[in-house]
Each structure stands twice: as C-alpha cells, then as structure tokens.
Scaffold this active site. Structure first.
Site, PDB file in Angstrom:
ATOM      1  N   ASN A 155       0.866  -1.181   0.000  1.00  0.00           N
ATOM      2  CA  ASN A 155       0.000   0.000   0.000  1.00  0.00           C
ATOM      3  C   ASN A 155       0.899   1.226   0.000  1.00  0.00           C
ATOM      4  O   ASN A 155       1.557   1.524   0.992  1.00  0.00           O
ATOM      5  CB  ASN A 155      -0.882  -0.018   1.265  1.00  0.00           C
ATOM      6  CG  ASN A 155      -1.694   1.265   1.386  1.00  0.00           C
ATOM      7  OD1 ASN A 155      -1.860   2.000   0.417  1.00  0.00           O
ATOM      8  ND2 ASN A 155      -2.211   1.535   2.581  1.00  0.00           N
ATOM      9  N   TRP A 156       0.916   1.924  -1.125  1.00  0.00           N
ATOM     10  CA  TRP A 156       1.829   3.068  -1.254  1.00  0.00           C
ATOM     11  C   TRP A 156       1.262   4.352  -0.650  1.00  0.00           C
ATOM     12  O   TRP A 156       1.935   5.364  -0.626  1.00  0.00           O
ATOM     13  CB  TRP A 156       2.175   3.291  -2.732  1.00  0.00           C
ATOM     14  CG  TRP A 156       3.078   2.240  -3.295  1.00  0.00           C
ATOM     15  CD1 TRP A 156       3.729   1.252  -2.594  1.00  0.00           C
ATOM     16  CD2 TRP A 156       3.449   2.060  -4.670  1.00  0.00           C
ATOM     17  NE1 TRP A 156       4.478   0.487  -3.446  1.00  0.00           N
ATOM     18  CE2 TRP A 156       4.328   0.957  -4.719  1.00  0.00           C
ATOM     19  CE3 TRP A 156       3.133   2.729  -5.850  1.00  0.00           C
ATOM     20  CZ2 TRP A 156       4.884   0.499  -5.921  1.00  0.00           C
ATOM     21  CZ3 TRP A 156       3.683   2.281  -7.041  1.00  0.00           C
ATOM     22  CH2 TRP A 156       4.551   1.182  -7.076  1.00  0.00           C
ATOM     23  N   LYS A 157       0.030   4.330  -0.231  1.00  0.00           N
ATOM     24  CA  LYS A 157      -0.611   5.518   0.368  1.00  0.00           C
ATOM     25  C   LYS A 157      -0.378   6.740  -0.547  1.00  0.00           C
ATOM     26  O   LYS A 157      -0.395   6.591  -1.750  1.00  0.00           O
ATOM     27  CB  LYS A 157      -0.067   5.753   1.774  1.00  0.00           C
ATOM     28  CG  LYS A 157      -0.008   4.471   2.604  1.00  0.00           C
ATOM     29  CD  LYS A 157       0.287   4.721   4.036  1.00  0.00           C
ATOM     30  CE  LYS A 157       0.504   3.402   4.738  1.00  0.00           C
ATOM     31  NZ  LYS A 157       0.218   3.422   6.135  1.00  0.00           N
ATOM     32  N   HIS A 186      -9.419   1.006   4.606  1.00  0.00           N
ATOM     33  CA  HIS A 186      -8.122   1.146   5.285  1.00  0.00           C
ATOM     34  C   HIS A 186      -8.303   2.067   6.493  1.00  0.00           C
ATOM     35  O   HIS A 186      -9.090   3.005   6.464  1.00  0.00           O
ATOM     36  CB  HIS A 186      -7.082   1.722   4.322  1.00  0.00           C
ATOM     37  CG  HIS A 186      -5.704   1.686   4.898  1.00  0.00           C
ATOM     38  ND1 HIS A 186      -5.241   2.658   5.757  1.00  0.00           N
ATOM     39  CD2 HIS A 186      -4.695   0.779   4.772  1.00  0.00           C
ATOM     40  CE1 HIS A 186      -4.003   2.344   6.124  1.00  0.00           C
ATOM     41  NE2 HIS A 186      -3.654   1.208   5.540  1.00  0.00           N
ATOM     42  N   GLU A 197      -6.709   4.453   7.638  1.00  0.00           N
ATOM     43  CA  GLU A 197      -6.540   5.895   7.395  1.00  0.00           C
ATOM     44  C   GLU A 197      -7.794   6.485   6.752  1.00  0.00           C
ATOM     45  O   GLU A 197      -8.138   7.637   6.986  1.00  0.00           O
ATOM     46  CB  GLU A 197      -5.284   6.133   6.545  1.00  0.00           C
ATOM     47  CG  GLU A 197      -4.027   5.922   7.366  1.00  0.00           C
ATOM     48  CD  GLU A 197      -2.854   5.320   6.615  1.00  0.00           C
ATOM     49  OE1 GLU A 197      -2.811   5.425   5.375  1.00  0.00           O
ATOM     50  OE2 GLU A 197      -1.989   4.723   7.285  1.00  0.00           O
ATOM     51  N   GLU A 248      -5.484  -5.346  10.226  1.00  0.00           N
ATOM     52  CA  GLU A 248      -4.444  -4.357  10.482  1.00  0.00           C
ATOM     53  C   GLU A 248      -4.764  -3.599  11.769  1.00  0.00           C
ATOM     54  O   GLU A 248      -5.550  -2.643  11.749  1.00  0.00           O
ATOM     55  CB  GLU A 248      -4.386  -3.346   9.336  1.00  0.00           C
ATOM     56  CG  GLU A 248      -4.086  -3.954   7.987  1.00  0.00           C
ATOM     57  CD  GLU A 248      -3.461  -2.937   7.047  1.00  0.00           C
ATOM     58  OE1 GLU A 248      -2.322  -3.137   6.654  1.00  0.00           O
ATOM     59  OE2 GLU A 248      -4.117  -1.927   6.740  1.00  0.00           O
ATOM     60  N   GLY A 303       2.373   1.770  10.561  1.00  0.00           N
ATOM     61  CA  GLY A 303       3.339   2.861  10.426  1.00  0.00           C
ATOM     62  C   GLY A 303       4.010   3.251  11.727  1.00  0.00           C
ATOM     63  O   GLY A 303       4.681   4.281  11.802  1.00  0.00           O
ATOM     64  N   SER A 324       3.367  -2.645  10.186  1.00  0.00           N
ATOM     65  CA  SER A 324       4.827  -2.664  10.386  1.00  0.00           C
ATOM     66  C   SER A 324       5.467  -3.994   9.983  1.00  0.00           C
ATOM     67  O   SER A 324       6.401  -4.464  10.644  1.00  0.00           O
ATOM     68  CB  SER A 324       5.171  -2.306  11.836  1.00  0.00           C
ATOM     69  OG  SER A 324       4.695  -1.005  12.134  1.00  0.00           O
ATOM     70  N   GLY A 328       2.929  -1.347   4.148  1.00  0.00           N
ATOM     71  CA  GLY A 328       3.042   0.061   3.776  1.00  0.00           C
ATOM     72  C   GLY A 328       4.490   0.433   3.514  1.00  0.00           C
ATOM     73  O   GLY A 328       5.020   0.212   2.422  1.00  0.00           O
ATOM     74  N   GLY A 329       5.150   0.956   4.537  1.00  0.00           N
ATOM     75  CA  GLY A 329       6.515   1.486   4.404  1.00  0.00           C
ATOM     76  C   GLY A 329       7.488   0.560   3.690  1.00  0.00           C
ATOM     77  O   GLY A 329       8.235   1.004   2.804  1.00  0.00           O
TER      78      GLY A 329
END
Ligand code: PEP
Length: 251
Positions: A9-11, A95, A97, A167, A173, A213, A234-235
């Site tokens: 997920n590149w957000k 998600h 966010e 999640e 994150g 994470s 993500g990251g």
C-alpha cells in the site's frame, strides 16, 4: 490451498515517474514470486494506476479507494467503471486511514464491497482495532462488527474471492508490530466469523492478510501462522529492494 499474497500500500507516495520506475523493476520480481506460488501487488495513488498497469500488466494493481456509485455528483471521487477502464481489478476498502481521516464507516465499506463484486473486482477489505480498543480488550468486538456489517449481503462466491486484511491501527506505520500470536488469534477469529455466516468452504478460501509494520525481518514469522495468508505492507513496500527481501524471506 490458498495462494500467498503480498500487497504493497503506497498511500500518498510516489510521483507517476517513480511509480513507473518501480513497476519496471518489479517485472522480474513478479516472475520470481509467481514461480514460488506467491501473488504480489501494489496500490498506487489514482494518478499512477494507469502508468503502473501499462509498464507492468502482470502485477496486481489496486486502487486505494473507490465510490460505490457508477457516476454522478460526487466531486473528488473515482468510480469502479473508471478503474475498470484502466484495467484495474483490485481495490483496498476501509483502510484505517480512510476510516480515521475520512469518516469511512462499516456501512459505506459494505456498499463499496457489493459494488466491487457486482463488477467482478477483487476487494481487499481492511479491518482492525484502535489502541484504545485494544487496551480495553475490545478487539474481537470491533472486528466482529467490521466483518459482519462489511460483508452483509455478500454471497458465498463473493467471499471466496475476497481478501480481508487484519491491520491493528496501533501497529500501522508505528514500528509496533502485533505479535504473531495476536495476528494468528485475530486472523483465525475472522475465519471463524466468515464460517459462521458463509460456511466452511468460503472460510477456507477467503484470504486473510496481516498488516502493520511488516518488514523483511518479520514477514516469515507472520506467514508461518496457519490463518495468515499474506501481508499488506506500507513502508516496506516502497522500495523494490525491500519488496524483494519480503518475498525472499518468506520462501
Ligand atoms: C498499511 O498502510 O496498510 C500498513 C500496514 O502500513 P505499514 O506497513 O507502514 O505499517
């Protein structure tokens, strides 16, 4: 046998050029993953969907959100037919966010899931509890509500194709992973909830991911759990090298 799935997920990251450069480099990665029965995919911003698809049509590509209506007066929104027009057949839904910053509810997620299945798309439905809910021992109550309301009215056949990502919000994150015991406990609980409503066959086919994470150093431990079929990352999905290590480390 459920196929393993690793999704990035590149957000709100990467320009179109950066996204295309990743997609180009990821061609070899995709072949390598498929040879080991692992599906991989990325969820770029709307602006990069087209470029990533063109450069690397074999990679699974997801939008990060969609509207449930096909068209109309919804300023700023993107519809499912518009995604299909780009050849995009996957979509993240709910998600944390989106839930936290844009007020997305379980009911809205349900409408989107139904609309995606009506268009033969594959949703990745995200669920997870906040830190306050985790500390108050409410994780299973929250997950139950998110799963039962989110999946309400879907068919068994829909659910067999669905991907659910557990999640925990407090681990996204933050570098604070949920333990593998927690991940397995909740992913197994989600499978039981699915079984209760849609039956054993659907519960055996639905793919359930852990997210929060996940890094090359811990990915193998999560995927070693019985009910964890992959990871939403993500990251650690932003660089091809790190994505490669994620794949290599689960082999
Ligand atoms: C995510 O965005 O879904 C996520 C899990 O992020 P991270 O891996 O950075 O925690």
């Amino acid at each position: 046998m459920r196929r393993k799935l690793l999704f990035g997920n590149w957000k709100m990251n990467k320009t179109r050029e950066e996204a295309k450069a990743f997609a180009e480099e990821a061609k070899e990665l995709d072949r390598f993953a498929k040879a080991h029965n692992i599906d991989i995919g990325v969820a770029p911003t709307f602006l990069s969907l087209c470029g990533v698809r063109k450069v690397n049509p074999d990679l699974c590509v997801a939008a990060q959100n969609c509207h449930f209506e096909d068209h109309g007066a919804f300023t700023g929104e993107i519809s499912i037919p518009m995604l299909l027009d780009l050849g995009v057949t996957w979509c993240l839904i709910g998600h944390s966010e989106r839930r936290t910053y844009f007020g997305e509810t379980n009911e809205a997620c349900n409408k989107k899931l139904k609309a995606l299945f009506a268009n033969n798309m594959t949703p990745i439905y995200c669920v997870g509890e906040t830190l306050a809910e985790f500390e108050a021992n409410k994780t299973k109550d929250v997950i139950k509500e998110q799963v039962l309301v989110g999946l309400e009215g879907l068919t068994k056949e829909n659910v067999k194709k669905l991907v659910i990502a557990y999640e925990p919000v407090w681990s996204i994150g933050t570098g604070k992973n949920a333990s593998t015991t927690i991940a397995e406990d909740i992913c197994g609980y989600i499978r039981e909830l699915v079984k209760g409503v849609f039956g054993e066959e659907a519960s055996e086919e639905v793919r359930i991911l852990y997210g929060g994470s996940v890094k090359p150093e811990n990915v193998k431990a999560y995927l070693g759990e019985k009910d964890v079929d992959g990871a939403l990352v993500g990251g650690a999905s932003l660089k091809v090298e790190s994505f490669r290590q994620l794949i290599e480390n689960i082999l």
